[in-house]
Design an enzyme around this catalytic site. Structure first.
Site, PDB file in Angstrom:
ATOM      1  N   LYS A 183     -51.143   9.945  47.663  1.00  0.00           N
ATOM      2  CA  LYS A 183     -50.555  11.210  47.183  1.00  0.00           C
ATOM      3  C   LYS A 183     -49.032  11.217  47.243  1.00  0.00           C
ATOM      4  O   LYS A 183     -48.397  12.252  47.463  1.00  0.00           O
ATOM      5  CB  LYS A 183     -51.110  12.420  47.975  1.00  0.00           C
ATOM      6  CG  LYS A 183     -52.590  12.484  47.965  1.00  0.00           C
ATOM      7  CD  LYS A 183     -53.130  12.626  46.564  1.00  0.00           C
ATOM      8  CE  LYS A 183     -54.484  11.943  46.460  1.00  0.00           C
ATOM      9  NZ  LYS A 183     -54.784  11.524  45.084  1.00  0.00           N
ATOM     10  N   GLY A 195     -47.152   9.413  44.768  1.00  0.00           N
ATOM     11  CA  GLY A 195     -46.581   8.991  43.489  1.00  0.00           C
ATOM     12  C   GLY A 195     -47.145   7.680  42.967  1.00  0.00           C
ATOM     13  O   GLY A 195     -46.576   7.077  42.046  1.00  0.00           O
ATOM     14  N   THR A 196     -48.284   7.277  43.501  1.00  0.00           N
ATOM     15  CA  THR A 196     -48.901   6.005  43.125  1.00  0.00           C
ATOM     16  C   THR A 196     -49.206   5.919  41.633  1.00  0.00           C
ATOM     17  O   THR A 196     -48.877   4.921  40.975  1.00  0.00           O
ATOM     18  CB  THR A 196     -50.245   5.851  43.871  1.00  0.00           C
ATOM     19  OG1 THR A 196     -50.146   6.433  45.157  1.00  0.00           O
ATOM     20  CG2 THR A 196     -50.674   4.411  43.937  1.00  0.00           C
ATOM     21  N   THR A 197     -49.867   6.954  41.121  1.00  0.00           N
ATOM     22  CA  THR A 197     -50.307   6.929  39.726  1.00  0.00           C
ATOM     23  C   THR A 197     -49.090   6.783  38.806  1.00  0.00           C
ATOM     24  O   THR A 197     -49.099   5.999  37.854  1.00  0.00           O
ATOM     25  CB  THR A 197     -51.060   8.241  39.394  1.00  0.00           C
ATOM     26  OG1 THR A 197     -52.054   8.451  40.400  1.00  0.00           O
ATOM     27  CG2 THR A 197     -51.700   8.186  38.037  1.00  0.00           C
ATOM     28  N   TRP A 198     -48.052   7.520  39.120  1.00  0.00           N
ATOM     29  CA  TRP A 198     -46.828   7.480  38.311  1.00  0.00           C
ATOM     30  C   TRP A 198     -46.167   6.098  38.398  1.00  0.00           C
ATOM     31  O   TRP A 198     -45.808   5.498  37.383  1.00  0.00           O
ATOM     32  CB  TRP A 198     -45.878   8.568  38.814  1.00  0.00           C
ATOM     33  CG  TRP A 198     -44.708   8.866  37.920  1.00  0.00           C
ATOM     34  CD1 TRP A 198     -44.493   8.404  36.646  1.00  0.00           C
ATOM     35  CD2 TRP A 198     -43.603   9.702  38.234  1.00  0.00           C
ATOM     36  NE1 TRP A 198     -43.335   8.909  36.157  1.00  0.00           N
ATOM     37  CE2 TRP A 198     -42.761   9.711  37.106  1.00  0.00           C
ATOM     38  CE3 TRP A 198     -43.242  10.454  39.354  1.00  0.00           C
ATOM     39  CZ2 TRP A 198     -41.575  10.439  37.081  1.00  0.00           C
ATOM     40  CZ3 TRP A 198     -42.065  11.184  39.318  1.00  0.00           C
ATOM     41  CH2 TRP A 198     -41.233  11.174  38.190  1.00  0.00           C
ATOM     42  N   HIS A 246     -52.806   0.942  49.011  1.00  0.00           N
ATOM     43  CA  HIS A 246     -52.317   1.960  49.948  1.00  0.00           C
ATOM     44  C   HIS A 246     -52.198   1.359  51.350  1.00  0.00           C
ATOM     45  O   HIS A 246     -51.875   2.084  52.307  1.00  0.00           O
ATOM     46  CB  HIS A 246     -53.295   3.136  50.029  1.00  0.00           C
ATOM     47  CG  HIS A 246     -53.253   4.073  48.853  1.00  0.00           C
ATOM     48  ND1 HIS A 246     -52.090   4.478  48.260  1.00  0.00           N
ATOM     49  CD2 HIS A 246     -54.252   4.712  48.174  1.00  0.00           C
ATOM     50  CE1 HIS A 246     -52.366   5.317  47.264  1.00  0.00           C
ATOM     51  NE2 HIS A 246     -53.668   5.463  47.195  1.00  0.00           N
ATOM     52  N   ARG A 283     -51.998  17.014  39.049  1.00  0.00           N
ATOM     53  CA  ARG A 283     -52.131  18.426  39.398  1.00  0.00           C
ATOM     54  C   ARG A 283     -50.905  19.199  38.947  1.00  0.00           C
ATOM     55  O   ARG A 283     -50.939  19.983  38.028  1.00  0.00           O
ATOM     56  CB  ARG A 283     -52.364  18.571  40.912  1.00  0.00           C
ATOM     57  CG  ARG A 283     -52.723  19.968  41.362  1.00  0.00           C
ATOM     58  CD  ARG A 283     -52.831  20.035  42.869  1.00  0.00           C
ATOM     59  NE  ARG A 283     -51.579  19.762  43.545  1.00  0.00           N
ATOM     60  CZ  ARG A 283     -50.677  20.683  43.869  1.00  0.00           C
ATOM     61  NH1 ARG A 283     -50.903  21.946  43.590  1.00  0.00           N
ATOM     62  NH2 ARG A 283     -49.543  20.351  44.490  1.00  0.00           N
ATOM     63  N   LYS A 284     -49.773  18.978  39.595  1.00  0.00           N
ATOM     64  CA  LYS A 284     -48.576  19.752  39.300  1.00  0.00           C
ATOM     65  C   LYS A 284     -47.359  18.848  39.045  1.00  0.00           C
ATOM     66  O   LYS A 284     -46.533  19.131  38.198  1.00  0.00           O
ATOM     67  CB  LYS A 284     -48.295  20.679  40.483  1.00  0.00           C
ATOM     68  CG  LYS A 284     -47.775  22.019  40.120  1.00  0.00           C
ATOM     69  CD  LYS A 284     -47.959  23.002  41.274  1.00  0.00           C
ATOM     70  CE  LYS A 284     -47.395  24.344  40.930  1.00  0.00           C
ATOM     71  NZ  LYS A 284     -47.485  25.266  42.072  1.00  0.00           N
ATOM     72  N   GLY A 285     -47.248  17.794  39.859  1.00  0.00           N
ATOM     73  CA  GLY A 285     -46.201  16.809  39.602  1.00  0.00           C
ATOM     74  C   GLY A 285     -44.788  17.306  39.832  1.00  0.00           C
ATOM     75  O   GLY A 285     -43.880  16.971  39.064  1.00  0.00           O
TER      76      GLY A 285
HETATM   77  P1  PAP Z   1     -53.293   8.530  44.642  1.00  0.00           P
HETATM   78  O1  PAP Z   1     -52.783   8.194  46.004  1.00  0.00           O
HETATM   79  O2  PAP Z   1     -54.688   9.094  44.654  1.00  0.00           O
HETATM   80  O3  PAP Z   1     -53.135   7.422  43.660  1.00  0.00           O
HETATM   81  P2  PAP Z   1     -50.857   9.704  43.764  1.00  0.00           P
HETATM   82  O4  PAP Z   1     -50.718   9.335  42.344  1.00  0.00           O
HETATM   83  O5  PAP Z   1     -50.102   8.922  44.777  1.00  0.00           O
HETATM   84  O6  PAP Z   1     -52.404   9.755  44.129  1.00  0.00           O
HETATM   85  O7  PAP Z   1     -50.435  11.205  43.974  1.00  0.00           O
HETATM   86  C1  PAP Z   1     -50.811  12.233  43.114  1.00  0.00           C
HETATM   87  C2  PAP Z   1     -49.585  13.123  42.953  1.00  0.00           C
HETATM   88  O8  PAP Z   1     -48.682  12.529  42.007  1.00  0.00           O
HETATM   89  C3  PAP Z   1     -49.970  14.478  42.383  1.00  0.00           C
HETATM   90  O9  PAP Z   1     -49.043  15.398  42.973  1.00  0.00           O
HETATM   91  P3  PAP Z   1     -49.345  16.970  43.114  1.00  0.00           P
HETATM   92  O10 PAP Z   1     -50.689  17.111  43.729  1.00  0.00           O
HETATM   93  O11 PAP Z   1     -48.254  17.482  44.007  1.00  0.00           O
HETATM   94  O12 PAP Z   1     -49.262  17.519  41.743  1.00  0.00           O
HETATM   95  C4  PAP Z   1     -49.715  14.282  40.904  1.00  0.00           C
HETATM   96  O13 PAP Z   1     -49.545  15.477  40.202  1.00  0.00           O
HETATM   97  C5  PAP Z   1     -48.465  13.439  40.941  1.00  0.00           C
HETATM   98  N1  PAP Z   1     -48.289  12.686  39.686  1.00  0.00           N
HETATM   99  C6  PAP Z   1     -49.182  11.935  39.029  1.00  0.00           C
HETATM  100  N2  PAP Z   1     -48.659  11.412  37.920  1.00  0.00           N
HETATM  101  C7  PAP Z   1     -47.385  11.865  37.853  1.00  0.00           C
HETATM  102  C8  PAP Z   1     -46.315  11.695  36.908  1.00  0.00           C
HETATM  103  N3  PAP Z   1     -46.468  10.959  35.809  1.00  0.00           N
HETATM  104  N4  PAP Z   1     -45.140  12.289  37.182  1.00  0.00           N
HETATM  105  C9  PAP Z   1     -44.963  13.041  38.279  1.00  0.00           C
HETATM  106  N5  PAP Z   1     -45.937  13.243  39.205  1.00  0.00           N
HETATM  107  C10 PAP Z   1     -47.135  12.663  38.993  1.00  0.00           C
END
Ligand code: PAP
Length: 341
Positions: free
Chosen positions: A91, A93-96, A156, A306-308
């Site tokens: 949680k 920023g992994t996906t990004w 992770h 979710r919100k980003g």
């Molecule tokens: P993971 O550990 O399950 O892979 P991970 O991607 O690290 O999850 O974290 C998810 C968070 O990154 C989410 O944050 P939030 O709950 O505060 O919204 C998600 O919205 C955010 N996220 C995913 N993709 C992006 C993106 N392209 N730009 C900015 N934030 C992002």
């Protein structure tokens, strides 16, 4: 262990979308990695005041699934010199970062502005192998060998679980302000436990006993390595990615040895990558808004988007909750050079 160089010149260039890589099923072991018997004696705790049992292995709290993966990684992971590992605490920023790293490294084969880009049909996690799953299922030999070099992988795991094996490759780590990480984790876990209270997640994080935790030791392992070996570990921050995505993409490209040329800069390639991987662009795509993350785990893919934003903690935490975590974080990071403002 010394790193090897994988591919001879002239072979296909990676990274390629992991979901597209075909492997010989005969090479995949049908028996998953077993937890070593001695792990039964490790200190244990229940994460998030719930049914998930975790144990403290080499200073980090892992479920039995992850412990088995960690042991397998430590025994068998053989990195190549040009491998790149994207690492993070969940949680953060992994996906990004997966999307940005894939789009940056694969930009010659898959220009970011192309209508057929893999990130338009695949979730970023489908483009990059997740080391824990590969090593737990004992599929790594077949699947990692099938990837052309340079390989891009994701984990992770704390640094110690992928070192010294990963000593020869490069790691890009992303960290996030802990209060926002906690709120993001809470929202994510509520897909599995709708009645889960934020206070339970906060308690577990503060105690250190969360999967992959303590979060401060996770972050500090990579932070210190990035200072000692800036050529090997690049330390990025979620909030900085939000503030200056293009600058961070340039830094990432330089770090992986693929800096943008003047021609690419003039053609707007950096902006194309930033746009392709932006929250607003990725979130509504079918690959990110339908289906489950894992066939066995009932969490929708949309939970990753979710919100980003930065600062959402203020909408969920009481001032006492925020102060409690801030004080622990200030103490743990004192005199390390790393601060969260
Ligand atoms: P993971 O550990 O399950 O892979 P991970 O991607 O690290 O999850 O974290 C998810 C968070 O990154 C989410 O944050 P939030 O709950 O505060 O919204 C998600 O919205 C955010 N996220 C995913 N993709 C992006 C993106 N392209 N730009 C900015 N934030 C992002």
């Amino acid at each position: 262990m010394a790193a090897k160089t994988k591919a001879p010149a002239g072979t296909p260039v990676g990274p390629v979308p992991f979901a597209d890589v075909e492997t010989d099923p005969g090479l995949v072991s049908p028996v998953p990695e077993q937890l070593p018997e001695e792990h039964a004696a490790l200190p244990s705790a229940s994460a998030f005041n719930g049914p998930t049992n975790i144990r403290c292995y080499q200073g980090f709290w892992l479920s039995d699934y992850l412990s088995a993966a960690a042991v397998a990684l430590q025994r068998r992971f053989e990195p190549c010199r040009d491998d790149i590992i994207v690492a993070s605490f969940p949680k953060s920023g992994t996906t990004w970062l997966n999307a940005l790293a894939f789009a940056t490294m694969a930009r010659r084969a898959y220009p970011a502005a192309d209508a057929g880009h893999p990130l338009l049909r695949l979730n970023p996690h489908q483009c990059i192998p997740f080391l824990e799953n590969l090593f737990r299922s004992r599929a790594e030999a077949a699947k990692l060998e099938a990837l052309p070099s340079p390989r891009l992988m994701n984990t992770h795991m704390p640094l110690g679980m992928i070192m010294p094996g990963a000593g020869g490759c490069k790691v890009v780590y992303v960290c996030r302000e802990p209060k926002d990480m906690v709120v993001s984790l809470w929202h994510f876990l509520r897909h599995l436990r709708p009645d889960l209270a934020l206070a339970d997640v906060l308690d577990s994080v503060c105690s250190g006993a969360v999967p992959y935790g303590p979060v401060w030791d996770h972050i500090l392992g990579y932070w210190r390595a990035s200072i000692a070996r800036p050529d090997a570990v690049l330390f990025l921050r979620y909030e900085e990615l939000l503030r200056d995505p293009a600058g961070n993409v340039r830094e990432l490209a330089r770090f992986v040895g693929l800096p943008f040329s003047d021609a690419e800069e003039e053609a707007g390639v950096v902006q194309d990558i930033v746009k392709l991987c932006s929250f607003g662009h990725l979130k509504p795509l079918e690959a990110n808004s339908t289906g489950q993350l894992d066939p066995l785990v009932p969490v929708p893919r949309e939970a990753l988007f979710r919100k980003g934003v930065a600062g959402d903690w203020a909408n969920h935490m009481t001032p006492e909750m925020a102060r409690r975590l801030d004080e622990i974080v200030a103490d743990k990071f004192h005199a390390t050079g790393l601060t969260f403002r």
